[in-house]
Design a protein around this motif. Structure first.
Motif, short mmCIF file in Angstrom:
data_model
loop_
_atom_site.label_atom_id
_atom_site.label_comp_id
_atom_site.label_asym_id
_atom_site.label_seq_id
_atom_site.Cartn_x
_atom_site.Cartn_y
_atom_site.Cartn_z
N ALA A 161 1.00 -1.30 -0.33
CA ALA A 161 0.14 0.00 -0.22
C ALA A 161 0.82 0.89 -0.42
N GLU A 210 -4.12 1.25 -3.30
CA GLU A 210 -4.26 0.64 -1.78
C GLU A 210 -5.06 -0.44 -1.97
N SER A 224 -1.19 -4.16 2.18
CA SER A 224 -1.66 -3.59 3.66
C SER A 224 -0.71 -3.92 4.57
#
Length: 123
Positions: A14, A87, A123
């Motif tokens: 990310a 993202e 993430s």
């Protein structure tokens, strides 16, 4: 017929970036508007960005505006999608598509499609 081959996908953390490429062959590339679409598992294919045949006009989905940039090199029959500030929600198979002349955000407006390249954002 227009043949489209995407490349440049991969696994990125990310906040990272990837530059996707779509190489075209077969017909006069500069006659075609180009689009990038993506499809995440279990979801419908969605519009990401589009660029006119000349490169003078672009359009973006709200979710990627300010983070992604579409561009094209008509001399080398290639369209690019620069993806920044990625993202986890951007994880999907990204495909390029071609249609004669004008840009469109609609999936069914495009006549030719590539096989896609996987983008995975952790993430």
């Amino acid at each position: 017929q227009v043949q489209l081959v995407e490349s440049g996908g991969g696994l990125v953390q990310a906040g990272g970036s990837l530059r996707l490429s779509c190489a075209a062959s077969g017909r006069t590339f500069s006659n075609y508007a180009m689009g990038w679409f993506r499809q995440a598992p279990g979801k419908e294919r969605e519009f990401v960005a589009a660029i006119s045949f000349s490169g003078g006009s672009t359009a973006y989905a709200e979710s990627v505006k300010g983070r992604f940039t579409i561009s094209r090199d008509n001399a080398n029959n290639t369209v690019y999608l620069q993806t920044n500030s990625l993202e986890p929600e951007d994880t999907a198979v990204y495909s390029c598509a071609a249609r004669l002349w004008g840009t469109s955000t609609r999936t069914n407006a495009y006549d030719y499609w590539g096989q896609g390249t996987q983008v995975t954002v952790s993430s």
